[in-house]
Design a protein around this motif. Sequence first.
Motif, PDB file in Angstrom:
ATOM      1  N   GLY A  80      -4.477   0.612  -1.452  1.00 15.32           N
ATOM      2  CA  GLY A  80      -4.600  -0.755  -0.505  1.00 15.32           C
ATOM      3  C   GLY A  80      -5.609  -1.553  -0.775  1.00 15.32           C
ATOM      4  O   GLY A  80      -6.666  -1.077  -1.257  1.00 15.32           O
ATOM      5  N   CYS A  81      -5.307  -2.891  -0.406  1.00 16.20           N
ATOM      6  CA  CYS A  81      -6.457  -4.049  -0.884  1.00 16.20           C
ATOM      7  C   CYS A  81      -6.601  -3.636  -2.477  1.00 16.20           C
ATOM      8  O   CYS A  81      -7.864  -4.479  -2.644  1.00 16.20           O
ATOM      9  CB  CYS A  81      -7.487  -3.773   0.527  1.00 16.20           C
ATOM     10  SG  CYS A  81      -7.022  -3.914   2.038  1.00 16.20           S
ATOM     11  N   THR A  82      -6.076  -3.128  -3.130  1.00 14.38           N
ATOM     12  CA  THR A  82      -6.462  -3.243  -4.822  1.00 14.38           C
ATOM     13  C   THR A  82      -5.365  -5.183  -5.532  1.00 14.38           C
ATOM     14  O   THR A  82      -5.137  -5.493  -4.709  1.00 14.38           O
ATOM     15  CB  THR A  82      -6.211  -2.517  -5.271  1.00 14.38           C
ATOM     16  OG1 THR A  82      -4.762  -2.306  -5.223  1.00 14.38           O
ATOM     17  CG2 THR A  82      -6.833  -0.983  -5.093  1.00 14.38           C
ATOM     18  N   ASP A  83      -5.626  -5.220  -6.485  1.00 13.69           N
ATOM     19  CA  ASP A  83      -5.312  -6.034  -7.033  1.00 13.69           C
ATOM     20  C   ASP A  83      -3.870  -6.108  -7.448  1.00 13.69           C
ATOM     21  O   ASP A  83      -2.897  -6.748  -7.279  1.00 13.69           O
ATOM     22  CB  ASP A  83      -5.811  -6.158  -8.309  1.00 13.69           C
ATOM     23  CG  ASP A  83      -5.881  -5.375  -9.493  1.00 13.69           C
ATOM     24  OD1 ASP A  83      -6.298  -4.636  -9.032  1.00 13.69           O
ATOM     25  OD2 ASP A  83      -6.655  -5.226 -10.829  1.00 13.69           O
ATOM     26  N   SER A  93       0.755  -1.423   0.054  1.00 15.14           N
ATOM     27  CA  SER A  93       0.814  -0.087   0.102  1.00 15.14           C
ATOM     28  C   SER A  93       0.599   1.056  -0.071  1.00 15.14           C
ATOM     29  O   SER A  93       0.206   2.016   0.062  1.00 15.14           O
ATOM     30  CB  SER A  93      -0.767  -0.348   1.451  1.00 15.14           C
ATOM     31  OG  SER A  93      -0.328  -0.391   2.270  1.00 15.14           O
ATOM     32  N   GLY A  94       1.956   1.058  -0.353  1.00 19.71           N
ATOM     33  CA  GLY A  94       3.199   2.447   0.112  1.00 19.71           C
ATOM     34  C   GLY A  94       3.449   2.845  -1.405  1.00 19.71           C
ATOM     35  O   GLY A  94       3.634   3.903  -2.108  1.00 19.71           O
ATOM     36  N   ASP A  95       2.712   1.316  -2.801  1.00 20.12           N
ATOM     37  CA  ASP A  95       3.113   1.794  -4.161  1.00 20.12           C
ATOM     38  C   ASP A  95       1.526   2.729  -4.657  1.00 20.12           C
ATOM     39  O   ASP A  95       2.101   2.824  -5.219  1.00 20.12           O
ATOM     40  CB  ASP A  95       3.898   0.864  -4.638  1.00 20.12           C
ATOM     41  CG  ASP A  95       5.400   0.916  -4.422  1.00 20.12           C
ATOM     42  OD1 ASP A  95       6.046   1.379  -3.919  1.00 20.12           O
ATOM     43  OD2 ASP A  95       6.165   0.338  -3.787  1.00 20.12           O
ATOM     44  N   CYS A 145     -12.167  -7.011   0.459  1.00 14.19           N
ATOM     45  CA  CYS A 145     -10.189  -6.562   1.239  1.00 14.19           C
ATOM     46  C   CYS A 145     -10.490  -4.856   1.378  1.00 14.19           C
ATOM     47  O   CYS A 145     -11.180  -4.844  -0.120  1.00 14.19           O
ATOM     48  CB  CYS A 145      -9.535  -7.110   0.618  1.00 14.19           C
ATOM     49  SG  CYS A 145      -9.616  -9.529   1.138  1.00 14.19           S
ATOM     50  N   MET A 146     -10.755  -4.503   2.694  1.00  8.70           N
ATOM     51  CA  MET A 146     -10.659  -2.940   2.046  1.00  8.70           C
ATOM     52  C   MET A 146     -10.096  -2.543   3.607  1.00  8.70           C
ATOM     53  O   MET A 146     -10.198  -3.237   4.359  1.00  8.70           O
ATOM     54  CB  MET A 146     -11.902  -2.462   1.541  1.00  8.70           C
ATOM     55  CG  MET A 146     -11.739  -0.093   1.879  1.00  8.70           C
ATOM     56  SD  MET A 146     -13.217   0.560   1.254  1.00  8.70           S
ATOM     57  CE  MET A 146     -13.381  -0.326  -0.210  1.00  8.70           C
ATOM     58  N   SER A 147      -8.808  -1.130   3.528  1.00  8.53           N
ATOM     59  CA  SER A 147      -8.337  -0.750   4.698  1.00  8.53           C
ATOM     60  C   SER A 147      -9.341  -0.365   5.037  1.00  8.53           C
ATOM     61  O   SER A 147      -8.227  -0.312   6.954  1.00  8.53           O
ATOM     62  CB  SER A 147      -7.398   0.115   3.922  1.00  8.53           C
ATOM     63  OG  SER A 147      -7.674   1.075   3.148  1.00  8.53           O
ATOM     64  N   SER A 148     -10.120  -0.047   5.194  1.00  5.07           N
ATOM     65  CA  SER A 148     -11.486   0.831   6.541  1.00  5.07           C
ATOM     66  C   SER A 148     -11.879   0.624   6.134  1.00  5.07           C
ATOM     67  O   SER A 148     -13.170   0.431   5.251  1.00  5.07           O
ATOM     68  CB  SER A 148     -10.954   2.608   6.315  1.00  5.07           C
ATOM     69  OG  SER A 148     -11.570   3.161   6.889  1.00  5.07           O
ATOM     70  N   PHE A 195     -10.788  -3.547  -6.258  1.00  5.81           N
ATOM     71  CA  PHE A 195     -11.012  -3.742  -4.794  1.00  5.81           C
ATOM     72  C   PHE A 195     -11.254  -5.048  -5.086  1.00  5.81           C
ATOM     73  O   PHE A 195     -12.153  -5.878  -6.176  1.00  5.81           O
ATOM     74  CB  PHE A 195     -12.192  -2.829  -3.725  1.00  5.81           C
ATOM     75  CG  PHE A 195     -10.742  -2.108  -3.704  1.00  5.81           C
ATOM     76  CD1 PHE A 195     -10.222  -1.871  -2.770  1.00  5.81           C
ATOM     77  CD2 PHE A 195     -12.150  -0.774  -4.337  1.00  5.81           C
ATOM     78  CE1 PHE A 195      -9.561  -0.379  -2.442  1.00  5.81           C
ATOM     79  CE2 PHE A 195     -12.201   0.591  -3.483  1.00  5.81           C
ATOM     80  CZ  PHE A 195     -11.385   0.683  -2.508  1.00  5.81           C
ATOM     81  N   LEU A 196     -10.528  -6.996  -4.477  1.00  2.32           N
ATOM     82  CA  LEU A 196     -11.382  -7.916  -4.689  1.00  2.32           C
ATOM     83  C   LEU A 196     -12.598  -8.451  -4.009  1.00  2.32           C
ATOM     84  O   LEU A 196     -12.264  -7.519  -2.220  1.00  2.32           O
ATOM     85  CB  LEU A 196      -9.388  -8.147  -4.403  1.00  2.32           C
ATOM     86  CG  LEU A 196      -8.743  -8.574  -4.995  1.00  2.32           C
ATOM     87  CD1 LEU A 196      -7.506  -9.012  -5.037  1.00  2.32           C
ATOM     88  CD2 LEU A 196      -9.003  -8.318  -6.919  1.00  2.32           C
TER      89      LEU A 196
END
Length: 719
Positions: free
Chosen positions: A351-354, A346-348, A382-385, A454-455
Amino acid sequence: MACPRVIFLILIKFFILQTALSSSWKTLSGKPPAVIARGGFSGMFPDSSIQAYQLVNITTSPEVMLWCDLQLTKDGVGICFPNLNLHNGSNVISIYPNYKERFSVDFTWKELSDVKLAQGVISRPEIFDDVSSILPIEEVAKLTASGLWLNIQDSAFYTQHNLSMRNSVISLSRRLIVNFISSPEISFLKSMKNSVKPTVTKLIFKFLKQDDIEPFTNQSYGSLAKNLSYIRTFSSGILVPKSYIWPVDSALYLQPHTSLVTDAHKEGLQVFASEFANDFVIAYNYSYDPTAEYLSFIDNGNFSVDGFLSDFPVTPYRAINCFSHLDTKKAKEQAKITIISKNGASGDFPGCTDLAYQRAATDGADILDCNVQMSKDKIPFCMSSIDLINSTNVIETSFRNLSSVASEIQPQRSGIYTFSLTMSQIQTLKPTISNLERDSGLFRNPRNKKAGKFLTLSEFLFLPNHYSSLLGILIEVENAAYLVEHQGISVVDAVLDELKRATNQQNKTSARTILIQSTDKSVLMKFKEKNKMNHDELVYRVEENIGDVADSAIKDIKNFAGSIVISKKSVFPYVGFITLTQGTNVVSKLKSSGLRVYVERFSNEFVTQAFDFYEDPTLEIDSFVRDIQIDGIITDFPATTARYRKNQCYGKFVLPETGELRTFGNPLLLPPAEAPYPLLGDSDVTEPPLPEVRSQPPAFSPSKAEEKAIEVPFAFIAM
């Protein structure tokens, strides 16, 4: 500052030389690149202070050269100071408030004895200001065994004040070991050519900004870079800002490298690169990893610079000796540490994407994580929040009207929650990258800020089939009690259903480890009860920073989990970016009980590391792995830890003495002490049982018109 580790450094010197020389270097000499410490370790202590110079010897080796910006006093004494004007880098104003000018030539050496050095870069901590005195060049020379690099920035200025910088440098070179003399003034270098022995002291032409004009030729430095044969007539090498080699565009992305290094080597010129510091913003291509930046100048397959001028010399020193010429596929892993992604890479990527998961897997993560959220139609994904505002562009769409208050989740503000939209509606939203250090002006890769999709949990569970290097996955479950009580949704049942379905569909031989993580004991107990999961598969996460843990709390945790996640500050507490102690005993207590200990969150941005780790994410990792011996690292930049595991110098370097830096600070400027972090006790772990879901009406089915989010111009939203 004493040098208690000098003997240790001498013992490993042979190892470092053998490691470095065993590879083929594309430097002019074929030897490893040099490291020059600009004003000592000036990224930590005030430039040219005794502490800055001594820290170089402690953290690197005698081969690292000390850089001195040579200035002259009114009575001709040579001093090391980074600027002509003493105002930037000292407290001269408070000592001599009535002086009109405060250049070194305005004071005798005796008059400067009361002046103290200060940090000249305003973004760096000032806690070491007004402690160290200005040093004469002779004192600096005593601190190095390999010689000095003298930089003469303004010889013409001293001529105007009836002082000869040329004569001073010639005199010094006869009394001291001077390896290099650099200057941006061609006339000065020409005047020195026949006054030094080229086998002992090399003359280096220092380039300034490309549009700046060199006074002797009246040409821009950019145009002089295209006339290297002329430069060879009066110098042995060039010192250039790094952008001369790897240009960066206005958006902070790398452009193709120039041919400057190759062209200079053809002319017999060495090339040294400058403007390196761990706390400078660098091209997004490097993902805020300073080691990656250094490696791009020496290990790119095309060329290698002959040396680096750095404010943080320990980082290029280790990049050269430990991480260059690594065959990432064949190199053996030296450090035993599990890498767990934080919302993927998630730094690049968002977050939580394919794309975040794909990058994490290819960058070397062992375990991919999915923070499970629930949609209105009860689909886990899946999702960060749980708040869509934090990770999507929902506020820019017609769904912005679905804002609501859930004080149990966010007591301070409203949100647009995942359970307010169906999965099909959520899939119309664009993900947004997480800029955790926005307040410090540090943003993550803008080109990827809305990339990926998102997945669902179902899709996530099949990711290990695509990456054979993965050891497993981690599923994080939070807000379970709220979802049961207020939304009639059982996230535990939803996860178990997907796990069962995936187990039935996948080949048994491709199974990987599946971990369940939660801050809620009742959630882990429910998984243990319903799915007969064992301790090794359950991970308890401590949400708050802690300073200690009660034995009874450890005993309770061991009843329902085999691993625990704690914060970095629970290991090394720090305030004002300076660690307070050598570390807590939290990890040792947890590990001695048989629990595996994972620590979060490791990021590359320099503001996320305690100052004791020299603004270097790799050095921070090294301390947690070797000193504290944690079992796993949770990171949004898996590539940094994956490269560290193949460290060719693993265990060969001394670790930073955490808590020691405070002893060198100015007591008047140190941040006030804070109350210690609390003890983790029984009451912090105990939770009421997770309630069961009551019967609910059928899941909501939106109309086709409601399926898609309508993007709204931002100006309208603001209005």
